[in-house]
Write an enzyme that holds these catalytic residues in place. Structure first.
Site, PDB file in Angstrom:
ATOM      1  N   CYS A 112      -8.658 -33.650  -5.609  1.00  0.00           N
ATOM      2  CA  CYS A 112      -8.583 -32.864  -6.849  1.00  0.00           C
ATOM      3  C   CYS A 112     -10.003 -32.633  -7.352  1.00  0.00           C
ATOM      4  O   CYS A 112     -10.967 -33.126  -6.787  1.00  0.00           O
ATOM      5  CB  CYS A 112      -7.816 -33.650  -7.906  1.00  0.00           C
ATOM      6  SG  CYS A 112      -6.207 -34.175  -7.352  1.00  0.00           S
ATOM      7  N   ARG A 120     -11.155 -27.208  -4.393  1.00  0.00           N
ATOM      8  CA  ARG A 120     -10.742 -28.596  -4.108  1.00  0.00           C
ATOM      9  C   ARG A 120      -9.258 -28.789  -4.380  1.00  0.00           C
ATOM     10  O   ARG A 120      -8.682 -29.820  -4.027  1.00  0.00           O
ATOM     11  CB  ARG A 120     -11.524 -29.581  -4.965  1.00  0.00           C
ATOM     12  CG  ARG A 120     -13.008 -29.586  -4.753  1.00  0.00           C
ATOM     13  CD  ARG A 120     -13.673 -30.532  -5.726  1.00  0.00           C
ATOM     14  NE  ARG A 120     -13.284 -31.903  -5.471  1.00  0.00           N
ATOM     15  CZ  ARG A 120     -13.882 -32.690  -4.575  1.00  0.00           C
ATOM     16  NH1 ARG A 120     -14.885 -32.206  -3.864  1.00  0.00           N
ATOM     17  NH2 ARG A 120     -13.483 -33.920  -4.373  1.00  0.00           N
ATOM     18  N   TRP A 166      -4.821 -31.255  -6.652  1.00  0.00           N
ATOM     19  CA  TRP A 166      -4.352 -31.085  -5.278  1.00  0.00           C
ATOM     20  C   TRP A 166      -3.336 -32.216  -5.100  1.00  0.00           C
ATOM     21  O   TRP A 166      -3.729 -33.353  -4.855  1.00  0.00           O
ATOM     22  CB  TRP A 166      -5.515 -31.221  -4.302  1.00  0.00           C
ATOM     23  CG  TRP A 166      -5.116 -31.080  -2.887  1.00  0.00           C
ATOM     24  CD1 TRP A 166      -4.711 -32.077  -2.033  1.00  0.00           C
ATOM     25  CD2 TRP A 166      -5.040 -29.883  -2.124  1.00  0.00           C
ATOM     26  NE1 TRP A 166      -4.396 -31.558  -0.811  1.00  0.00           N
ATOM     27  CE2 TRP A 166      -4.584 -30.225  -0.830  1.00  0.00           C
ATOM     28  CE3 TRP A 166      -5.307 -28.565  -2.400  1.00  0.00           C
ATOM     29  CZ2 TRP A 166      -4.399 -29.290   0.179  1.00  0.00           C
ATOM     30  CZ3 TRP A 166      -5.119 -27.625  -1.401  1.00  0.00           C
ATOM     31  CH2 TRP A 166      -4.676 -27.985  -0.139  1.00  0.00           C
ATOM     32  N   ASN A 174      -9.287 -38.365  -9.547  1.00  0.00           N
ATOM     33  CA  ASN A 174      -9.258 -37.868  -8.166  1.00  0.00           C
ATOM     34  C   ASN A 174      -9.253 -39.089  -7.266  1.00  0.00           C
ATOM     35  O   ASN A 174     -10.117 -39.959  -7.383  1.00  0.00           O
ATOM     36  CB  ASN A 174     -10.477 -36.993  -7.879  1.00  0.00           C
ATOM     37  CG  ASN A 174     -10.552 -36.600  -6.398  1.00  0.00           C
ATOM     38  OD1 ASN A 174      -9.532 -36.495  -5.738  1.00  0.00           O
ATOM     39  ND2 ASN A 174     -11.760 -36.426  -5.886  1.00  0.00           N
ATOM     40  N   GLY A 175      -8.257 -39.188  -6.378  1.00  0.00           N
ATOM     41  CA  GLY A 175      -8.173 -40.328  -5.460  1.00  0.00           C
ATOM     42  C   GLY A 175      -6.727 -40.785  -5.353  1.00  0.00           C
ATOM     43  O   GLY A 175      -5.809 -40.081  -5.757  1.00  0.00           O
ATOM     44  N   GLU A 195      -6.448 -28.979  22.946  1.00  0.00           N
ATOM     45  CA  GLU A 195      -7.014 -28.780  21.595  1.00  0.00           C
ATOM     46  C   GLU A 195      -8.484 -28.375  21.700  1.00  0.00           C
ATOM     47  O   GLU A 195      -8.953 -27.477  21.012  1.00  0.00           O
ATOM     48  CB  GLU A 195      -6.831 -30.041  20.770  1.00  0.00           C
ATOM     49  CG  GLU A 195      -7.470 -30.023  19.400  1.00  0.00           C
ATOM     50  CD  GLU A 195      -7.007 -28.891  18.486  1.00  0.00           C
ATOM     51  OE1 GLU A 195      -5.960 -28.267  18.777  1.00  0.00           O
ATOM     52  OE2 GLU A 195      -7.731 -28.587  17.515  1.00  0.00           O
ATOM     53  N   LYS A 254     -10.101 -24.781  20.340  1.00  0.00           N
ATOM     54  CA  LYS A 254     -11.269 -24.704  19.440  1.00  0.00           C
ATOM     55  C   LYS A 254     -12.339 -23.784  20.020  1.00  0.00           C
ATOM     56  O   LYS A 254     -12.926 -22.976  19.305  1.00  0.00           O
ATOM     57  CB  LYS A 254     -11.817 -26.112  19.210  1.00  0.00           C
ATOM     58  CG  LYS A 254     -10.938 -26.956  18.301  1.00  0.00           C
ATOM     59  CD  LYS A 254     -11.121 -26.552  16.852  1.00  0.00           C
ATOM     60  CE  LYS A 254     -10.015 -26.970  15.944  1.00  0.00           C
ATOM     61  NZ  LYS A 254      -8.681 -26.452  16.235  1.00  0.00           N
ATOM     62  N   GLU A 270     -11.160 -20.128  19.728  1.00  0.00           N
ATOM     63  CA  GLU A 270     -11.045 -19.523  18.387  1.00  0.00           C
ATOM     64  C   GLU A 270     -12.393 -19.476  17.661  1.00  0.00           C
ATOM     65  O   GLU A 270     -12.561 -18.677  16.751  1.00  0.00           O
ATOM     66  CB  GLU A 270      -9.998 -20.245  17.538  1.00  0.00           C
ATOM     67  CG  GLU A 270     -10.302 -21.674  17.182  1.00  0.00           C
ATOM     68  CD  GLU A 270      -9.233 -22.271  16.241  1.00  0.00           C
ATOM     69  OE1 GLU A 270      -8.724 -21.567  15.370  1.00  0.00           O
ATOM     70  OE2 GLU A 270      -8.933 -23.462  16.411  1.00  0.00           O
ATOM     71  N   HIS A 318      -2.913 -27.541  42.426  1.00  0.00           N
ATOM     72  CA  HIS A 318      -1.775 -26.609  42.549  1.00  0.00           C
ATOM     73  C   HIS A 318      -2.167 -25.186  42.170  1.00  0.00           C
ATOM     74  O   HIS A 318      -1.325 -24.374  41.819  1.00  0.00           O
ATOM     75  CB  HIS A 318      -0.625 -27.102  41.658  1.00  0.00           C
ATOM     76  CG  HIS A 318      -0.147 -28.469  42.015  1.00  0.00           C
ATOM     77  ND1 HIS A 318       0.508 -28.748  43.183  1.00  0.00           N
ATOM     78  CD2 HIS A 318      -0.317 -29.664  41.387  1.00  0.00           C
ATOM     79  CE1 HIS A 318       0.775 -30.046  43.250  1.00  0.00           C
ATOM     80  NE2 HIS A 318       0.287 -30.623  42.174  1.00  0.00           N
ATOM     81  N   LYS A 348      -6.423 -18.370   8.175  1.00  0.00           N
ATOM     82  CA  LYS A 348      -6.232 -19.817   7.998  1.00  0.00           C
ATOM     83  C   LYS A 348      -4.758 -20.157   8.062  1.00  0.00           C
ATOM     84  O   LYS A 348      -4.358 -21.168   8.621  1.00  0.00           O
ATOM     85  CB  LYS A 348      -6.806 -20.276   6.650  1.00  0.00           C
ATOM     86  CG  LYS A 348      -6.663 -21.768   6.400  1.00  0.00           C
ATOM     87  CD  LYS A 348      -7.374 -22.586   7.466  1.00  0.00           C
ATOM     88  CE  LYS A 348      -7.104 -24.058   7.358  1.00  0.00           C
ATOM     89  NZ  LYS A 348      -7.595 -24.805   8.536  1.00  0.00           N
TER      90      LYS A 348
HETATM   91  C1  AGP Z   1      -6.136 -24.228  14.741  1.00  0.00           C
HETATM   92  O1  AGP Z   1      -7.511 -24.497  14.585  1.00  0.00           O
HETATM   93  C2  AGP Z   1      -5.710 -22.968  13.994  1.00  0.00           C
HETATM   94  N1  AGP Z   1      -6.144 -23.015  12.664  1.00  0.00           N
HETATM   95  C3  AGP Z   1      -4.216 -22.691  14.191  1.00  0.00           C
HETATM   96  O2  AGP Z   1      -3.865 -22.910  15.540  1.00  0.00           O
HETATM   97  C4  AGP Z   1      -3.269 -23.534  13.308  1.00  0.00           C
HETATM   98  O3  AGP Z   1      -3.247 -24.854  13.766  1.00  0.00           O
HETATM   99  C5  AGP Z   1      -1.859 -22.930  13.419  1.00  0.00           C
HETATM  100  O4  AGP Z   1      -1.906 -21.600  12.947  1.00  0.00           O
HETATM  101  C6  AGP Z   1      -0.814 -23.720  12.632  1.00  0.00           C
HETATM  102  O5  AGP Z   1      -1.144 -23.712  11.275  1.00  0.00           O
HETATM  103  P1  AGP Z   1      -0.392 -24.745  10.306  1.00  0.00           P
HETATM  104  O6  AGP Z   1      -0.777 -26.111  10.745  1.00  0.00           O
HETATM  105  O7  AGP Z   1      -0.900 -24.394   8.938  1.00  0.00           O
HETATM  106  O8  AGP Z   1       1.079 -24.510  10.452  1.00  0.00           O
END
Ligand code: AGP
Length: 568
Positions: A2, A27, A71, A97-98, A441, A445, A448, A464, A563
Site C-alpha cells: 500500500c 503501489r 493494495w 503498509n505491511g 519460462e 522471457k 517477450e 527426437h 500486462k
Molecule cells: C509473462 O511474463 C506475461 N506477462 C504473460 O505470459 C502472463 O503471465 C499471462 O498473460 C498471464 O497473465 P495473468 O497471470 O495475469 O493471468
C-alpha cells in the site's frame, strides 16, 4: 503493497495529502482515505481510487494529517476495510503498509476486553492497541502498541488533540521528506515536488513529528537521522533508482516471496487441497508455467491445462486457476465454463478484488504488490513459493528457507553474458524434470523482452528432432542443478557441445564437470530440488532483461504485449 503518506506543516494539509497520495497510486489503488487533526479528528475513506475518494476534500485542520491508498492483502476492497482504521471512539487513526502476522491473536484479546471491530483487516488492531494505553500518554501508548506487533509494518498515526504524527517502521519502506515541513511516505516519489531532502527511516525506528520538530528512537535510545539530497526525477523515484520497473521488481522478489509465505491462509487452503482426489489447474503464460511446476513436484493427482485450450481438454473436476492480474480473458473463460458445470473454483491471484477473485469459491493471494513491468517476475516466483508451500504443507513438511538474495548479486555477471546472447537469432533452453518448466519460462522471457526466437525443450527430447537445429555457436542455456537429472543433463550438454553449441550453464557452484562444459557459467547455491525453478528463474529473468537492454528494447513495455490480456 500500500501507499501511506503523512504531512505536518503550514500548507493546505488536505490538498497536500491528496497530491502525495496520487503519486503513490502505482503501489495500490483499490481504496483510499485520510485523517486530519482539527478541533477533532476528521476522516474520510472508501473503496475506489484517490480521485474517487479524496478529490476536493477540505476539513478544518490545524497542521497534521495522514492518508492511505490500499493494495488489499486482508479483506476485500471496500469502505470498511479502507484505511485509516480507528478505535471505537474515533480518537486514534492509523494507516499501515505491511502484514501484521499476529493480528488474529491480538484481535481476540482486544475483543475479550470489549473492543468492537468493524473490518476484516489486520491493521485495525493497531488503533485499538493504542487506545488501550492512552492514559500512559500518546507516544508511550503508541510504543506499547507497536511492541506487540509481529510481521512487517510502516505505520503513521494521528490522535485527537495532538498535532503530532506518530510513526514506526519494520520491513516496510518509510521515508521522510524535509523542507521545514515534514512529509512522511512509503517512498520518495510522493514528496519530490516539495523537497529532495530525504531522511531514510531505519529498521525498528519509532518516533513522532510535528511542525518544526522530529523525534526518533531506536531500541529505546534517541537517534539522529540526517537528511540526504536525492537527485531523482519523478519517474526515477517511482522506480526507486532502478532503470526500469522490471529490474526493480526483480529485486523486490525477496520481499514479495516472504510476504506471500507469511499469509497463514496457505495452511487452511492446503488442508482443502489434500482432501481432493483431483485438481485441474488452468492459467496462461507464465502463470501456466507456475501450475506446471507444481505438477512436477507434487504427488497430488493434478491436471494442468492451458486456459485457451481448456474447453478442448477439460473433463470435469475442481479447478485451481492461477493469475497475477485476475483479469486474463482465457483464464476467466475457462473458470466460467467449469462453474457452469457446477465445479468448485479456487484461485491464486495477486490483485485483490479482480474479476477472478469474485468468480472463485476460495481465493489465496500472492503478496507481491503491484507489478508494473509487463513481464511477470516477482509474481511468478511468488506463485511458485505459494504453490510449493501448499504442496509441502499437504505432505506434512515445511518448505526449506528461501533466500534468493545471493542470486540478485549476480546481475553484472549475467549482464556480461547477455552481450553475447544479444548477437544471436536463436537460443535453446534445456532442462529436465521440473526444470523443463524453468527452461520454458526462461525462453518465454527472452521472447517477450528481447524479441529473440527462444526454444525450450526437455533435454531428453533433443535426439527426437530438435538436435538437428544445433549448429556452430548456437547459444544453449542449460539448466543443470545437482538433482536426480544432473547426469542425463550433462549428457545432453555434451551432445549439443559436440555440435558446436555455445553453452551457458546454470548449476551448483562446485559442479566442476558442468563448469568445464560451460562456455559461460552461472554458479548457483545448493538448493532443494523442488525449489530449483524458483531460484533458477531469477538469473533467466535478468538474462532476458539485460539482453533486451543490449538490443535497446523497452523491457517495461515490450512491443505487441499488454500486462493483462483481457481479450481472447
Ligand atoms: C509473462 O511474463 C506475461 N506477462 C504473460 O505470459 C502472463 O503471465 C499471462 O498473460 C498471464 O497473465 P495473468 O497471470 O495475469 O493471468
Amino acid at each position: 503493497m500500500c501507499g501511506i503518506f503523512g504531512y505536518a506543516g503550514n500548507g493546505d494539509v488536505c490538498k497536500i495529502l491528496y497530491q502525495g497520495l496520487k503519486s503513490l497510486e502505482y503501489r495500490g489503488y483499490d481504496s483510499a482515505g485520510m485523517a486530519v487533526v482539527g478541533d477533532k479528528l476528521n476522516f474520510i475513506k472508501d473503496s475506489g481510487t484517490v480521485d474517487d475518494v479524496l478529490t476536493n476534500i477540505t476539513f478544518p485542520v490545524n497542521s497534521v494529517g495522514i492518508a492511505h491508498t490500499r493494495w488489499a492483502t486482508h479483506g476485500k476492497p471496500n469502505k470498511i476495510n479502507a484505511h485509516p482504521h480507528l478505535d471505537e471512539k474515533n480518537k486514534v487513526a492509523v494507516v499501515h503498509n505491511g502484514i501484521i502476522e499476529n493480528y488474529k491473536q491480538l484481535k481476540n484479546q482486544l475483543i475479550k476486553k470489549g473492543h468492537i471491530f468493524k473490518s476484516k483487516t489486520d491493521t485495525e488492531v493497531i488503533p485499538h492497541l493504542i487506545e488501550e494505553n492512552l492514559s500512559l500518554g500518546n507516544f508511550e501508548a503508541f510504543k506499547k502498541a507497536v511492541a506487540q506487533l509481529k510481521g512487517s509494518y510502516a505505520i503513521a498515526c494521528v490522535i485527537e488533540g495532538s498535532n503530532k504524527i506518530y510513526f514506526a517502521k519494520r520491513f516496510s519502506p518509510l521515508v521522510l521528506g524535509v523542507n521545514g515541513d515534514y512529509f512522511l511516505a512509503s517512498d520518495i516519489v510522493s514528496f519530490l515536488r516539495w523537497t529532495k531532502q530525504v531522511i531514510f527511516i531505519e529498521e525498528n525506528d519509532i518516533g513522532y513529528l510535528e511542525k518544526g520538530n522530529l523525534y526518533i528512537e531506536n531500541n529505546g535510545k534517541q537517534v539522529n537521522r540526517r537528511p540526504n539530497e536525492i537527485r531523482w526525477n519523478f519517474e526515477e523515484a517511482a522506480k526507486e533508482g532502478y532503470e526500469h520497473f522490471m529490474l526493480k521488481e526483480i529485486f523486490e522478489q525477496p520481499q514479495a516471496i516472504a510476504q506471500t509465505l507469511a499469509d497463514k491462509r496457505l495452511i487452511s487452503f492446503s488442508k482443502h487441497m489434500s482432501e481432493l482426489d483431483k485438481l485441474v489447474i488452468t492459467s496462461a503464460g507464465t502463470s501456466f508455467h507456475a501450475g506446471l511446476a507444481l505438477k512436477y513436484v507434487s504427488s497430488l493427482p493434478l491436471e494442468v491445462i492451458i486456459a485457451s485450450e481448456f474447453s478442448e481438454l477439460y473433463r470435469g473436476g475442481e479447478v485451481l486457476s492461477i493469475s497475477q492480474s485476475g483479469e486474463t480473458a482465457d483464464t476467466l473463460r475457462a473458470v466460467r465454463l467449469a462453474k457452469s458445470l457446477d465445479h468448485k473454483i479456487n484461485a491464486l491471484v495477486n490483485v485483490v478484488g479482480s474479476t477472478l477473485t469474485r468468480l472463485a469459491d476460495k481465493v489465496i493471494y500472492t503478496h507481491a504488490g503491484p507489478e508494473i513491468g509487463v513481464a511477470s517476475t516477482k509474481t511468478f516466483t511468488s506463485q511458485l513459493a505459494a504453490l510449493f508451500q501448499l504442496n509441502a504443507l499437504m505432505e506434512g513438511k515445511t518448505l526449506p528457507e528461501i533466500n534468493v538474495n545471493p542470486i540478485l548479486k549476480k546481475a553484472d555477471e549475467i549482464h556480461s553474458i547477455s552481450k553475447t546472447l544479444s548477437k544471436s537469432n536463436d537460443i535453446f533452453y534445456l532442462g529436465r524434470g521440473v526444470n523443463t518448466v524453468t527452461a520454458m519460462e526462461g525462453a518465454l522471457k527472452m521472447k517477450e523482452l528481447a524479441y529473440l526466437h527462444a526454444e525450450a525443450y526437455p533435454g531428453g527430447e533433443l535426439k527426437h528432432g530438435p538436435l538437428a537445429l544445433i549448429e556452430e555457436s548456437l547459444p544453449v542455456v542449460a539448466i543443470c542443478p545437482s538433482d536426480q537429472n544432473r547426469d542425463k543433463m550433462l549428457g545432453n550438454i555434451e551432445e549439443v557441445k559436440s555440435r558446436g553449441a555455445f553453452i551457458i550453464g546454470l548449476g551448483y557452484e562446485k559442479d566442476e564437470e558442468l563448469i568445464e562444459l560451460s562456455d559461460k557459467f552461472v554458479a548457483m547455491p545448493a538448493v532443494d530440488s523442488s525449489l530449483t525453478p524458483l531460484y533458477y528463474s531469477i538469473p533467466l529473468q535478468m538474462l532476458s532483461y539485460y539482453t533486451a537492454i543490449e538490443l535497446k528494447r523497452n523491457p517495461d513495455k515490450p512491443r505487441n504485449l499488454a500486462k493483462s490480456v483481457t481479450v481472447e
